[in-house]
Design an enzyme around this catalytic site. Sequence first.
Site, PDB file in Angstrom:
ATOM      1  N   ASP A 316       0.860  -1.176   0.000  1.00  0.00           N
ATOM      2  CA  ASP A 316       0.000   0.000   0.000  1.00  0.00           C
ATOM      3  C   ASP A 316       0.902   1.234   0.000  1.00  0.00           C
ATOM      4  O   ASP A 316       2.084   1.149   0.365  1.00  0.00           O
ATOM      5  CB  ASP A 316      -0.890  -0.038   1.242  1.00  0.00           C
ATOM      6  N   ASP A 507      -1.656  -1.132   6.072  1.00  0.00           N
ATOM      7  CA  ASP A 507      -1.912  -0.709   7.456  1.00  0.00           C
ATOM      8  C   ASP A 507      -3.316  -0.212   7.707  1.00  0.00           C
ATOM      9  O   ASP A 507      -3.720  -0.071   8.860  1.00  0.00           O
ATOM     10  CB  ASP A 507      -0.919   0.383   7.860  1.00  0.00           C
ATOM     11  N   ASP A 511      -7.139  -1.968   3.782  1.00  0.00           N
ATOM     12  CA  ASP A 511      -6.190  -3.008   3.407  1.00  0.00           C
ATOM     13  C   ASP A 511      -6.568  -4.373   3.970  1.00  0.00           C
ATOM     14  O   ASP A 511      -5.977  -5.384   3.580  1.00  0.00           O
ATOM     15  CB  ASP A 511      -4.777  -2.652   3.908  1.00  0.00           C
TER      16      ASP A 511
END
Length: 639
Positions: A316, A507, A511
Amino acid sequence: MRTRDERGRRLAVRRYPWVTATVATGGVGGLLEAFGPAGSAQIAVSAFALVLVVVRGRRMVMDLRAGTYGVDMLAVLSVAATVLVGEYWAALVVCLMLSGGEALETSANGRARRELTALLAREPRVAQRAGPEGTLEEVPVDRIRPEDEVWVRPGEVVPVDGLLLTAAATFDESSLTGESLPVEHHRGDPVLSGSVAGSDAVRVRATATAATSQYQAIIELVKQAQASKAPFVRLADRVAVPFTVVALLLAAAAWALSGDATRFAEVLVVATPCPLIIAAPVAFMSGMSRAASNGIIVKSAGTLELLSRVRTVALDKTGTLTRGAPVVAEVLPVPGRSAEELLALAASVEQYSVHALAAAIVRAAHQRGIELSPGHDVVEETARGARAAVDGHAVAVGKLAYVGEDPRHPAPRPGAGQIGVHVAVDGSYAGTVLLADELRPEARHTLVALRGAGVRTTVMLTGDAEVTARHVADQVGIDDVRAGLLPQDKVDAVRRLPDRPVLMVGDGVNDAPVLAVADIGMAMGARGSTAATESADAVAVHDDLARTVTAVRIGQRTVRVAWQAIALGIGLSSLLMVVAATGRLPALAGAWLQEGVDLACILWALLATRPGRDETRSGATGQAAARSRASSDSLMSNP
């Protein structure tokens, strides 16, 4: 009153009854051999050995019915064979190997899971809650609620997450983050449960209950980790099948060629697969313990095996490759004004706003030592900006359309990944403050180190715009960029990645689905969401992207050590089998040598608790990156 040594001996007897019975049988047999009637020692020892054969045989049959290979089949056969050919002392040694092997494995696992059990042992049970008029009452930790004030005495574990109310204090956070040095916090800083207060008592205002605090989340992860069994361990069990077949064929051939049934027993005595069976679990528990000591909680032993083979890493962007919070990148005043003056005016207005960009501007002013002025008649318009009277001037801060343009001084265009906050003073455009989501200092080094660890492809999966994503990817060296993705798009992207296993690092709440669907999901747990942490297979407790590399390296080291221990056991056992087949290795001597092989394999498996040479070399590079990171943080604080 019993001494500690006496209590320890009694506990050992209760925990390992078969070891105790085997040793006792050996003692009785020795006395009968010396003072009893002829043959009485053989009868006593053989009877005990056959009882063990029956007990182990039942377990073996149950394993076979369950579709699992009975890993102690060779040991059971060797005990029966040695009893039948009259080698009863050799049979007793094999009994000791069988029962003692379990004791050795338990002891080795206890040493290997030292870091994991340390977390469980430190779990706080009570807390000192501040009552009316400064009184203290000791209450169960689960009765602490947000906004309660808690006192933590020197050396005690912080029971719940909270904010520090004491002016300054130091904490030992090594059990949470792996940081060996004391960490200093100041009033208003968040304090994690599980950290240990330093030399002074501290006061903390709870921000969560014990059940929802960081330490309790880690405790739950550790419990999952301890209950797991790696696919690699089951693979090791399967390796025992061909080893058993070879051993039986060799023993039968030795008997057939020599015409001596003793040869069959002598070969089987040194062919027991205990080294192969014990080595893998001990190595994996050692690896999980080492991961915990480095601030990485691996939820299952199977995750370590997958980490050793990672070929693609997907990341990410926001909060993973970047810090996830805006920072002031540049202050651009119009001619005639200084950057410090512009930032002071903007921060004096923004100090009354709760917007993330406002907080970043105020923080930047504080870092530069700028004293803010009070604002009067403050007005904030959602999604547009805010205005106030500051030091006799009308100051507006926000979007360009809100503050007004000046043809003489065109506002600068923000670069990729930046956003502009514009400032007007007394109705005239005065300049722009550019903010950006700052790249993590360790990000580039982490990507380089992952490639050095065997990762072939790196992918960024983000919901941000293509231009912003490309800008970050170019800075850190990402191979493949997928921008503008919704959570479901990330899931689909990971499922389609061809080079597997895939490690996904993220995080945020968004996600959680992709962390769950990836071959391995790793959450940045220090600031990550609960949903992401629960969905992931591993959690980096410390908010440090470099822990990704550490996890991969530990997985590789663990699997390598496990295979080495297995190879050592098979190699030594095979050599002893060949010698025994020639008739040059008596059964009793072979049984004792096999005990040595077991011990050697366990000791080798425990090497997984220590880094290998390749990790030591990469660690030097990591320390250099850490120094660079510290330097970068210092520059941000004192630009």
